[in-house]
Enzyme design. Structure first.
Site, PDB file in Angstrom:
ATOM      1  N   ASN A 197      -0.355 -16.002 -17.294  1.00 39.77           N
ATOM      2  CA  ASN A 197      -1.637 -16.229 -17.985  1.00 39.77           C
ATOM      3  C   ASN A 197      -2.568 -15.054 -17.726  1.00 39.77           C
ATOM      4  OD1 ASN A 197      -1.548 -18.303 -15.597  1.00 39.77           O
ATOM      5  ND2 ASN A 197      -3.722 -18.227 -15.965  1.00 39.77           N
ATOM      6  N   ASP A 198      -3.780 -15.268 -17.341  1.00 40.34           N
ATOM      7  CA  ASP A 198      -4.841 -14.244 -17.413  1.00 40.34           C
ATOM      8  C   ASP A 198      -4.458 -12.827 -16.959  1.00 40.34           C
ATOM      9  OD1 ASP A 198      -5.909 -16.764 -17.440  1.00 40.34           O
ATOM     10  OD2 ASP A 198      -7.272 -16.457 -15.791  1.00 40.34           O
ATOM     11  N   TRP A 203       3.030 -23.135 -15.863  1.00 43.03           N
ATOM     12  CA  TRP A 203       2.017 -22.738 -14.883  1.00 43.03           C
ATOM     13  C   TRP A 203       2.318 -23.458 -13.570  1.00 43.03           C
ATOM     14  CZ3 TRP A 203      -1.560 -24.949 -11.662  1.00 43.03           C
ATOM     15  CH2 TRP A 203      -2.527 -24.085 -11.125  1.00 43.03           C
ATOM     16  N   PHE A 246      -5.477 -17.096  -7.557  1.00 41.67           N
ATOM     17  CA  PHE A 246      -6.001 -17.193  -8.917  1.00 41.67           C
ATOM     18  C   PHE A 246      -6.582 -15.834  -9.351  1.00 41.67           C
ATOM     19  CE2 PHE A 246      -6.800 -21.981  -9.906  1.00 41.67           C
ATOM     20  CZ  PHE A 246      -5.490 -22.268  -9.611  1.00 41.67           C
ATOM     21  N   SER A 247      -7.180 -15.847 -10.529  1.00 44.78           N
ATOM     22  CA  SER A 247      -7.568 -14.590 -11.178  1.00 44.78           C
ATOM     23  C   SER A 247      -8.558 -13.765 -10.379  1.00 44.78           C
ATOM     24  CB  SER A 247      -8.155 -14.893 -12.556  1.00 44.78           C
ATOM     25  OG  SER A 247      -7.099 -15.171 -13.434  1.00 44.78           O
ATOM     26  N   ARG A 304     -14.581 -19.259  -9.128  1.00 39.66           N
ATOM     27  CA  ARG A 304     -13.371 -18.425  -9.255  1.00 39.66           C
ATOM     28  C   ARG A 304     -13.525 -17.243 -10.206  1.00 39.66           C
ATOM     29  NH1 ARG A 304     -12.132 -23.427 -11.506  1.00 39.66           N
ATOM     30  NH2 ARG A 304     -11.863 -23.460 -13.760  1.00 39.66           N
ATOM     31  N   ASP A 305     -12.523 -16.369 -10.125  1.00 40.93           N
ATOM     32  CA  ASP A 305     -12.302 -15.260 -11.053  1.00 40.93           C
ATOM     33  C   ASP A 305     -13.298 -14.103 -10.845  1.00 40.93           C
ATOM     34  OD1 ASP A 305     -10.495 -17.143 -11.963  1.00 40.93           O
ATOM     35  OD2 ASP A 305     -11.708 -17.732 -13.693  1.00 40.93           O
ATOM     36  N   GLU A 313     -15.060 -19.577 -17.043  1.00 42.42           N
ATOM     37  CA  GLU A 313     -14.001 -18.875 -16.329  1.00 42.42           C
ATOM     38  C   GLU A 313     -14.048 -17.384 -16.672  1.00 42.42           C
ATOM     39  OE1 GLU A 313     -10.572 -22.076 -15.611  1.00 42.42           O
ATOM     40  OE2 GLU A 313     -10.486 -21.273 -17.629  1.00 42.42           O
ATOM     41  N   TRP A 327      -4.914 -22.283 -23.446  1.00 37.71           N
ATOM     42  CA  TRP A 327      -4.426 -23.445 -22.687  1.00 37.71           C
ATOM     43  C   TRP A 327      -4.118 -24.612 -23.615  1.00 37.71           C
ATOM     44  CZ3 TRP A 327      -2.626 -22.745 -18.116  1.00 37.71           C
ATOM     45  CH2 TRP A 327      -3.143 -21.727 -17.313  1.00 37.71           C
TER      46      TRP A 327
HETATM   47  C1  FRU Z   1      -8.213 -19.102 -16.680  1.00 35.90           C
HETATM   48  C2  FRU Z   1      -7.855 -19.699 -15.345  1.00 35.90           C
HETATM   49  C3  FRU Z   1      -8.740 -19.102 -14.265  1.00 35.90           C
HETATM   50  C4  FRU Z   1      -7.917 -19.259 -13.039  1.00 35.90           C
HETATM   51  C5  FRU Z   1      -6.531 -19.038 -13.554  1.00 35.90           C
HETATM   52  C6  FRU Z   1      -5.472 -19.836 -12.856  1.00 35.90           C
HETATM   53  O1  FRU Z   1      -7.181 -19.116 -17.592  1.00 35.90           O
HETATM   54  O2  FRU Z   1      -7.982 -21.093 -15.395  1.00 35.90           O
HETATM   55  O3  FRU Z   1     -10.018 -19.679 -14.173  1.00 35.90           O
HETATM   56  O4  FRU Z   1      -8.260 -18.340 -12.045  1.00 35.90           O
HETATM   57  O5  FRU Z   1      -6.545 -19.376 -14.924  1.00 35.90           O
HETATM   58  O6  FRU Z   1      -4.195 -19.423 -13.210  1.00 35.90           O
END
Ligand code: FRU
Length: 495
Positions: free
Chosen positions: A38-39, A63, A98-99, A167-168, A223, A306
């Site tokens: 993903n990201d 995931w 995570f990201s 996060r992120d 996010e 998603w």
């Molecule tokens: C966005 C997200 C982020 C998170 C990551 C987890 O797509 O939900 O907020 O860090 O994916 O994989």
């Protein structure tokens, strides 16, 4: 020191990745070495090359327990695979790395900043996330997690900030040599906010304040924020969850929002001037940007959503791909996106047509293919306005992906209902476009498993994953009424 978890992931991807034949991947869009992606993470320049990491689960196309996959590139189209960079191998990130993002340190090492996730069992038996920000420092291949991790915890949140949704981090280096990062959070009303932190060294961080917040207007959790100057303005990108639809600008669910405004750094005051979608298609989320030495701001996004991950083809050993990297600018107060100029180096077999009259389904010699860069400009053939104009692509008797424009409503509709997916997910998306002097210009980038449309020189972008079999490669033009079209088409040949 490489942990057992990371070693296992590296061995797995090195062993099984090569089993995926090249022609079962996109030609120039990045896919994971194996498994799930993903990201985009850590999209940044490091020692003269562009590095890109990604949310990664090598062991399946679902995931799960997030690792960081890793590639680098010089031209944004050829991706050199590197071993996985991070695995969830510490107490504070045992439920996922995570990201996050990356920056080059003055001593030549690379700093990664990411969200460590640890789940905690509540008194009522529910599991809840504890999300903190962590760093790892390395040489572009191997990274050591910082001994004092996590470097940002609930203690450094503003009053009422959520420790569950925190996060992120997106980090950058300021001209004065200090570091800043923005990170997503939730405010007490349950909706999203972007927080700003600063640091003298990249490891000790303190809160500056809140940049902007959703106030439940643009979705809930925000996010993957990014925050950067562009053409005299300041841009805040966020990817909100649980959006309510707003006209044809924002669809329900996970979306991408671009807030354009001005920024007073001294008082940390961001004033919004305009809000728009980043991408109007089906599959685009969590974009991240970097700036290049020649002054460009380039964005890459996860070309997936998603809400549509159920559309995965059964036999595939990879899932998730990145968009084509896009150069950003601002024109007339709007975000403009155009495919990176490096793509032009890989264009071959130019075919052009001018002023072709189309009044029934039309094919043009030389206009076909599944890895193409094609610009179609459409205008009325006479005084009478046509009712619709359609570009059919990735087409044979069974499959077709269409873009249809209706000039009386200015609605452009992407339809991938017959593009190889048998899943009952969203397959169409409509957007309002702005023709100029009666003309609409569509630049269409097709790769084996995607379509990206750039409307009117990048004024709007529309992206979707498609799973159509490769032999469906015809292109045709359809209309209700009569139109004149210009077409310029290249094959994209990536060696
Ligand atoms: C966005 C997200 C982020 C998170 C990551 C987890 O797509 O939900 O907020 O860090 O994916 O994989």
């Amino acid at each position: 020191m490489i942990s057992d978890e990371l070693r296992k992931a590296r061995e797995f991807e090195a062993h099984y990745g090569p089993f995926i034949p090249d022609d079962q991947r996109p030609a120039f869009h990045l896919t994971p070495t194996i498994g799930w992606m993903n990201d985009p993470n850590g999209f940044s320049l490091y020692q003269g090359e562009y590095h890109l990491f990604y949310q990664y689960h090598p062991y399946s196309t679902e995931w799960n327990s997030m690792h960081w996959g890793h590639v680098k590139t010089r031209d944004f189209l050829h991706w050199e695979r590197l071993p996985a960079a991070l695995a969830p191998d510490m107490e504070y990130d045992k439920n996922g790395c995570f990201s996050g993002s990356a920056v080059e340190l003055p001593d030549g090492r690379q700093l990664l900043v990411y969200t460590g996730v640890r789940q905690i069992r509540e008194e009522n038996g529910e599991l809840r996330d504890c999300q903190t920000q962590c760093v790892a420092i390395g040489d572009g291949v191997d990274y050591d997690k910082w001994p004092a991790n996590p470097v940002l915890t609930a203690k450094e949140l503003p009053a009422g900030g959520s420790p569950v949704d925190f996060r992120d981090p997106k980090v950058w280096r300021e001209p004065d040599g200090t570091y800043r990062l923005v990170v997503g959070n939730r405010t007490p009303d349950g909706s999203g906010a972007v927080l700003l932190y600063e640091s003298a060294n990249g490891t000790d961080w303190s809160l500056v304040g809140t940049i902007d917040a959703s106030h439940s207007q643009y979705g809930l959790m925000w996010e993957c924020p990014d925050f950067f100057p562009l053409d005299g303005k300041q841009v805040l990108l966020v990817s909100p969850q649980d959006m309510s639809p707003i006209g044809l600008e924002f669809h329900a669910g996970n979306g991408t929002v671009c807030l354009i405004g001005s920024y007073d750094r001294e008082h940390n005051r961001f004033e919004r001037e305009a809000v728009q979608a980043v991408d109007y298609g089906i599959d685009f989320y969590a974009p991240q940007t970097l700036s290049t030495p020649d002054g460009r701001r380039i964005m890459i996004g996860w070309m997936q959503n998603w809400n549509t991950i159920g559309g995965k083809p059964r036999a595939c050993r990879w899932f998730g791909q990145m968009s084509i990297p896009r150069e950003l600018s601002i024109r007339d107060g709007r975000l403009i996106q155009t495919p990176v100029r490096e793509l032009e180096k890989y264009r071959q077999n130019k075919v052009t047509y001018w002023n072709v009259l189309v009044s029934s389904e039309t094919t043009l010699r030389g206009i076909r293919g599944r890895m193409i860069d094609m610009t179609v400009t459409v205008r009325p053939a006479g005084k009478e306005l046509y009712r619709s104009f359609t570009v059919n692509m990735a087409k044979n008797g069974e499959y077709v992906t269409t873009i249809r424009y209706k000039p009386d409503t200015n609605i452009l509709k992407l339809d991938r209902t017959r593009s190889g997916s048998n899943a009952d997910i969203v397959h169409t998306r409509s957007l309002l476009v702005r023709p100029r002097d009666g003309e609409l210009k569509l630049r269409i980038i097709l790769d084996r498993f995607s379509v990206e449309v750039f409307v009117n020189d990048g004024e709007q972008a529309v992206s979707a994953a498609i799973y159509t079999r490769q032999e469906a490669s015809a292109v045709s033009f359809g209309t209700a009424g009569s139109v004149l079209i210009d077409v310029e088409k290249y094959d994209i040949v990536i060696d």
